[in-house]
Write an enzyme that holds these catalytic residues in place. Structure first.
Site, PDB file in Angstrom:
ATOM      1  CG  HIS A 160      16.639  42.623   7.778  1.00  0.00           C
ATOM      2  ND1 HIS A 160      17.735  42.694   8.617  1.00  0.00           N
ATOM      3  CD2 HIS A 160      17.118  42.296   6.554  1.00  0.00           C
ATOM      4  CE1 HIS A 160      18.824  42.411   7.937  1.00  0.00           C
ATOM      5  NE2 HIS A 160      18.482  42.165   6.674  1.00  0.00           N
ATOM      6  CB  CYS A 161      15.914  47.737   4.917  1.00  0.00           C
ATOM      7  SG  CYS A 161      16.001  48.461   3.249  1.00  0.00           S
TER       8      CYS A 161
END
Length: 362
Positions: A160-161
């Site tokens: 998850h960025c």
């Protein structure tokens, strides 16, 4: 009597520790459930903070890119247009706008595209021999992992960025990777363009320091400084002489730092893609490799389709699409649906399913 009392006193803590251990021990988990429960509030705060922070970071990245572009157009582009070599000017303009187009396109697609979610409803009934996620109670195909920030299972989840406020999964992995590549190239391009001006401003300030503290000579800009000094001389008013160089020096330092950071991230993903792994799988495979090594066995990544095959899968090449769809913006999907994966390796290491793999990569 006293020794007996001390032995009993020491016995009770041992019994309590043993009781807690037996109540919390689970052979099917690597971490203690007690530790998971203790850190649950911390994880909850991090997940919710990451969700709120992601929106702010997307705005921050958009403003930073826009600011760099505006400063480049206002203060640096006029210098490029003053060169005598027309071919150099044309190459400069084409290269700069090509990089800007790719950075803007791939960042927008990485933010807005779905990473790929597990099927539900009637589509889920078709799946066979599929695990069920214990958190969202949804089918969990191979290479799928649950994202606690999105609260969904992501197909071929990488991570998850927060910088794109989105998960990097099967359907937007190419957009994220190419954004990192073009962002690195774009910041390198800006840094090289501003490098002469940066050197001359450092030289100018150094001479000022020598003059003020050691009374050595007069602080005069070099010839290179006059050549690369932002806008043409007749367009610079007196009040801009101090502020304009500071903006350009700041942009040079910002782009240089971003180039190093994003370049390292792009290099990490180059290694992962070449090996057919994701950021999640690299740690899982590492632990599995250690366990099998102790047993005298060799671990083979079941999703490694070879160097070329791995890159074709992520970049969506084949099916009539070539490198032009990578050089220029393209919205084509990756190969495969992210749910089913051909198995090119047997336990013996021999190749199997070549027809399925060829159809999958075609």
């Amino acid at each position: 009597m006293r020794v007996r009392f001390m032995k009993r006193l020491w016995f009770y803590p041992k019994v309590m520790a043993f009781t807690i251990y037996t109540l919390t021990f689970n052979a099917f988990q690597s971490n203690s459930p007690v530790a998971d429960c203790a850190f649950e509030p911390v994880i909850w705060l991090v997940d919710h903070f990451a969700g709120l922070l992601g929106r702010a970071l997307v705005i921050l990245v958009s403003l930073a890119i826009s600011g760099v572009v505006v400063v480049f157009y206002i203060y640096v582009m006029p210098i490029v247009l003053e060169y005598d070599n027309i071919l150099f000017i044309v190459c400069h303009l084409i290269c700069g706008h090509w990089l800007l187009l790719n950075v803007a396109f791939h960042y927008y697609k990485a933010v807005s595209s779905s990473p790929g979610y597990t099927p539900s409803g009637k589509q889920a009934l078709i799946l066979k021999d599929i695990q069920v996620c214990t958190k969202c109670i949804q089918p969990k195909p191979p290479r799928t992992h649950h994202c606690s920030v999105c609260n969904k299972c992501i197909l071929k989840m990488d991570h998850h960025c927060p910088w794109i406020n989105n998960c990097v999964g099967h359907f937007n992995h190419r957009y994220f990777f190419l954004f990192c590549v073009y962002m690195c190239l774009g910041t390198i391009y800006v840094s090289f363009t501003l490098f002469p001006t940066f050197l001359d401003r450092i030289d100018f300030f150094a001479k000022n320091i020598l003059k003020d503290y050691f009374n050595v000579g007069n602080a005069q800009p070099t010839l290179g400084h006059k050549k690369y000094f932002l806008r043409p001389k007749d367009l610079i008013v007196d009040e801009d002489k101090e502020s304009v160089p500071s903006i350009v020096v700041f942009e040079f330092m910002l782009c240089s730092c971003v180039a190093v950071a994003v370049g390292a991230l792009a290099g990490w993903h180059v290694m992962l893609i070449s090996r057919g792994e994701t950021s999640v799988e690299v740690y899982i495979n590492r632990n599995t490799r250690k366990k099998l090594k102790k047993q005298g066995k060799k671990f083979l990544n079941p999703y490694n389709y070879g160097f070329i095959g791995n890159w074709k899968m992520v970049l969506g090449l084949g099916r009539g699409r070539g490198l032009w769809s990578i050089v220029m913006p393209s919205s084509h999907p990756p190969n495969g649906d992210g749910i089913t994966w051909p198995q090119p390796l047997q336990s013996s290491g021999e190749s199997i399913g070549t027809d399925k793999l060829a159809a999958f990569m075609a």
